[in-house]
Design an enzyme around this catalytic site. Structure first.
Site, PDB file in Angstrom:
ATOM      1  N   ASP A  43      15.057  -3.582 -26.533  1.00 30.94           N
ATOM      2  CA  ASP A  43      15.710  -3.951 -25.276  1.00 30.94           C
ATOM      3  C   ASP A  43      17.181  -4.300 -25.543  1.00 30.94           C
ATOM      4  O   ASP A  43      17.587  -5.453 -25.457  1.00 30.94           O
ATOM      5  CB  ASP A  43      14.940  -5.158 -24.690  1.00 30.94           C
ATOM      6  CG  ASP A  43      15.493  -5.632 -23.363  1.00 30.94           C
ATOM      7  OD1 ASP A  43      16.233  -4.862 -22.711  1.00 30.94           O
ATOM      8  OD2 ASP A  43      15.182  -6.782 -22.976  1.00 30.94           O
ATOM      9  N   GLY A  52     -11.517  -2.863  15.658  1.00 29.81           N
ATOM     10  CA  GLY A  52     -12.090  -1.650  15.076  1.00 29.81           C
ATOM     11  C   GLY A  52     -13.069  -2.039  13.977  1.00 29.81           C
ATOM     12  O   GLY A  52     -12.892  -3.068  13.329  1.00 29.81           O
ATOM     13  N   ASP A  53     -14.093  -1.211  13.741  1.00 28.74           N
ATOM     14  CA  ASP A  53     -15.106  -1.607  12.748  1.00 28.74           C
ATOM     15  C   ASP A  53     -14.643  -1.389  11.304  1.00 28.74           C
ATOM     16  O   ASP A  53     -15.389  -1.623  10.359  1.00 28.74           O
ATOM     17  CB  ASP A  53     -16.426  -0.873  13.009  1.00 28.74           C
ATOM     18  CG  ASP A  53     -16.280   0.634  12.870  1.00 28.74           C
ATOM     19  OD1 ASP A  53     -15.158   1.112  12.586  1.00 28.74           O
ATOM     20  OD2 ASP A  53     -17.292   1.336  13.070  1.00 28.74           O
ATOM     21  N   THR A  55     -11.007   4.921  14.943  1.00 25.79           N
ATOM     22  CA  THR A  55     -10.652   6.309  15.261  1.00 25.79           C
ATOM     23  C   THR A  55     -10.003   6.976  14.046  1.00 25.79           C
ATOM     24  O   THR A  55      -8.864   6.648  13.708  1.00 25.79           O
ATOM     25  CB  THR A  55      -9.652   6.334  16.448  1.00 25.79           C
ATOM     26  OG1 THR A  55     -10.130   5.440  17.450  1.00 25.79           O
ATOM     27  CG2 THR A  55      -9.484   7.728  17.001  1.00 25.79           C
ATOM     28  N   TYR A  57      -0.302  -9.164   4.316  1.00 26.46           N
ATOM     29  CA  TYR A  57      -1.481  -8.333   4.069  1.00 26.46           C
ATOM     30  C   TYR A  57      -1.382  -6.915   4.566  1.00 26.46           C
ATOM     31  O   TYR A  57      -2.233  -6.091   4.254  1.00 26.46           O
ATOM     32  CB  TYR A  57      -2.733  -9.016   4.636  1.00 26.46           C
ATOM     33  CG  TYR A  57      -3.103  -8.634   6.044  1.00 26.46           C
ATOM     34  CD1 TYR A  57      -2.396  -9.144   7.109  1.00 26.46           C
ATOM     35  CD2 TYR A  57      -4.160  -7.764   6.287  1.00 26.46           C
ATOM     36  CE1 TYR A  57      -2.743  -8.806   8.399  1.00 26.46           C
ATOM     37  CE2 TYR A  57      -4.508  -7.420   7.574  1.00 26.46           C
ATOM     38  CZ  TYR A  57      -3.797  -7.940   8.621  1.00 26.46           C
ATOM     39  OH  TYR A  57      -4.137  -7.604   9.894  1.00 26.46           O
TER      40      TYR A  57
HETATM   41  C1  SPV Z   1      13.592  -8.302 -18.512  1.00 29.88           C
HETATM   42  O1  SPV Z   1      12.484  -8.320 -17.950  1.00 29.88           O
HETATM   43  O2  SPV Z   1      14.000  -7.336 -19.136  1.00 29.88           O
HETATM   44  C2  SPV Z   1      14.471  -9.469 -18.423  1.00 29.88           C
HETATM   45  C3  SPV Z   1      13.864 -10.800 -18.266  1.00 29.88           C
HETATM   46  O3  SPV Z   1      15.646  -9.319 -18.547  1.00 29.88           O
HETATM   47  S1  SPV Z   1      13.664 -11.431 -19.864  1.00 29.88           S
HETATM   48  O4  SPV Z   1      12.927 -10.486 -20.648  1.00 29.88           O
HETATM   49  O5  SPV Z   1      12.980 -12.696 -19.730  1.00 29.88           O
HETATM   50  O6  SPV Z   1      15.010 -11.624 -20.427  1.00 29.88           O
HETATM   51 MG    MG Z   2      16.222  -7.445 -19.249  1.00 33.36          MG
END
Ligand code: SPV
Ligand code: MG
Length: 431
Positions: free
Chosen positions: A204, A90-91, A122, A43
């Site tokens: 990607d 402390g409050d 403080t 925390y």
């Molecule tokens: C990403 O987050 O780009 C990863 C994980 O490589 S996954 O998308 O599950 O392949």
């Molecule tokens: Mg990835």
């Protein structure tokens, strides 16, 4: 003589703490609880000194009679043990997430007629400066980089959330929830290739190059202190990977995860729907070893990601690779699956742990999302990554807002679900 108890979690003693001790001394014998690392990291800010150093530091404050270790953020055990006549604080804990801890302390004290003393917090310039310095220290590369290994040693499971911008970094850094009186937060950030690419409107496929990925990391680092795990895709050519390891290490990144694929990488969640080729064990081991030789610190981690289950090459192949990659120097293993159920992941973890009790295991439960952190911990998992949920939640919300503004020819109808302007302008810390 009466006893007064207070709990500290600071690494630096400032006027505010000295004031509490002075006030406490007026009521009796002063016992200070040093919150343990394990409890503190759930925390509060991550410690910059060890638990033992904190105990020594608190002992050295004039007016402190005794220091004990408090091993839970709730005071139940320590109150039972010490039975203090007074708890002093402390409050500043009357509001915000810590209010739940305060309520719990009041409940405990009420049982035997103990009393809570609250002193005005403080807010001096000196105190603010100490807070700022501690935060800045944690953002420094040497502190941030080693924090992932420290967390693996401290937490049953290290919880990681995706970040791909300053804003998502802030969410990862600052989100704290209270549940049953206890507070919780994420431990680290995952700079996902999927989300970093998606935020740029790109696929990607390792199209977003390393320079751009480093820019994203830098943006996140500017506004956060938590450790960063980079999704390093395939790691590229071994000859390039070694340079990138050095760069990441110098920046303060804690770990890079590279996957055992070659050629044009596609996202794992496509599985066998697209052509994806796995790297040979020998080649991938050579890449891991090259990276390990290149790194300069003991902190940085190179984690090997196994795609055998994604590419349906079977459990034996996954395990053979895991042991070979560890042998080659990998500091951890990430095992991935796109099954709806966690069975194959749990089987892998169980079988891996039969032979290797200590190499950290990382999992990404995006598709097998019913599995709990508790189950994963019980199967020997050390790091759980929530890899894309922030991006996936933001996208439909933004899309719906755009559609509704078009539909209603004004913005009034969407206003109820928006973050108030006041909140958005105060979200970013001022220096
Ligand atoms: C990403 O987050 O780009 C990863 C994980 O490589 S996954 O998308 O599950 O392949
Ligand atoms: Mg990835």
């Amino acid at each position: 003589m009466k006893t007064v108890y207070t709990c500290f979690c600071t690494d630096v003693i400032h006027d505010g703490h000295r004031n509490i001790i002075r006030e406490a001394g007026k009521y009796g014998r002063v016992i200070v609880g040093a919150l343990s690392d394990r409890a503190l990291i759930r925390y509060n800010k991550f410690p910059t000194i060890t638990q033992e150093e904190r105990v020594r530091l608190y002992r050295s404050i004039s007016g402190v009679d005794e220091v004990v270790l408090q091993d839970d953020m709730l005071y139940d055990d320590v109150i039972l043990l010490i039975h203090p006549d007074y708890v002093i604080h402390g409050d500043n804990w009357r509001e915000g997430p810590e209010a739940a801890i305060r309520a719990n302390v009041l409940g405990q004290l009420e049982k035997y007629g103990g009393e809570l003393i609250e002193v005005p917090y403080t807010y001096s310039e000196k105190v603010k400066k100490v807070d700022r310095l501690l935060k800045e220290k944690l953002a420094m590369p040497e502190y941030r980089r080693r924090r992932l290994r420290q967390l693996i040693g401290m937490c049953p499971i290290v919880k990681v959330i995706e970040a791909h911008s300053g804003l998502t970094g802030l969410i990862a850094e600052k989100t704290v929830v209270e549940e049953n009186g206890k507070l919780d937060q994420f431990d680290a950030m995952w700079v996902s290739s999927l989300c970093d690419s998606t935020a740029r409107g790109k696929p990607d496929i390792e199209l977003v190059d390393m320079s751009s990925r480093l820019r994203t990391i830098d943006e996140i680092m500017e506004v956060t202190t938590k450790p960063i795990i980079l999704d390093g895709d395939t790691g590229g050519l071994a000859e390039h990977f070694v340079y990138n390891v050095r760069t990441l290490e110098r920046m303060g990144v804690s770990a890079v995860i590279i996957e055992d694929k070659k050629g044009l990488k596609k996202n794992s969640l496509f599985g066998t729907e697209v052509v994806q080729e796995q790297e040979s064990v020998e080649e991938f081991c050579a890449k891991i070893s090259a990276g390990k030789h290149a790194q300069l610190t003991d902190d940085f981690m190179i984690i090997a990601r196994i795609e055998s289950l994604i590419l349906e090459k079977g459990m034996e192949d996954a395990l053979t690779r895991a042991f070979a990659f560890v042998e080659a120097g990998a500091d951890g293993i990430m095992i991935h699956s796109r099954k709806k159920e966690p069975d194959e992941i749990l089987e892998f973890c169980g079988r891996f742990r039969e032979r290797d009790r200590k190499t950290p295991i990382v999992v990404v439960p995006s598709s097998y999302n019913t599995v709990t952190e508790e189950e994963l911990t019980a199967h020997g998992v050390n790091i759980v990554i929530y890899a894309n949920q922030l991006t996936r939640s933001a996208f439909p919300a933004m899309q719906k807002t755009a559609e509704d503004i078009l539909r209603f020819h004004r913005a009034k109808e969407v206003d109820d679900r928006l973050l108030p302007i006041k909140d958005i302008i105060t979200l970013i810390d001022e220096l």
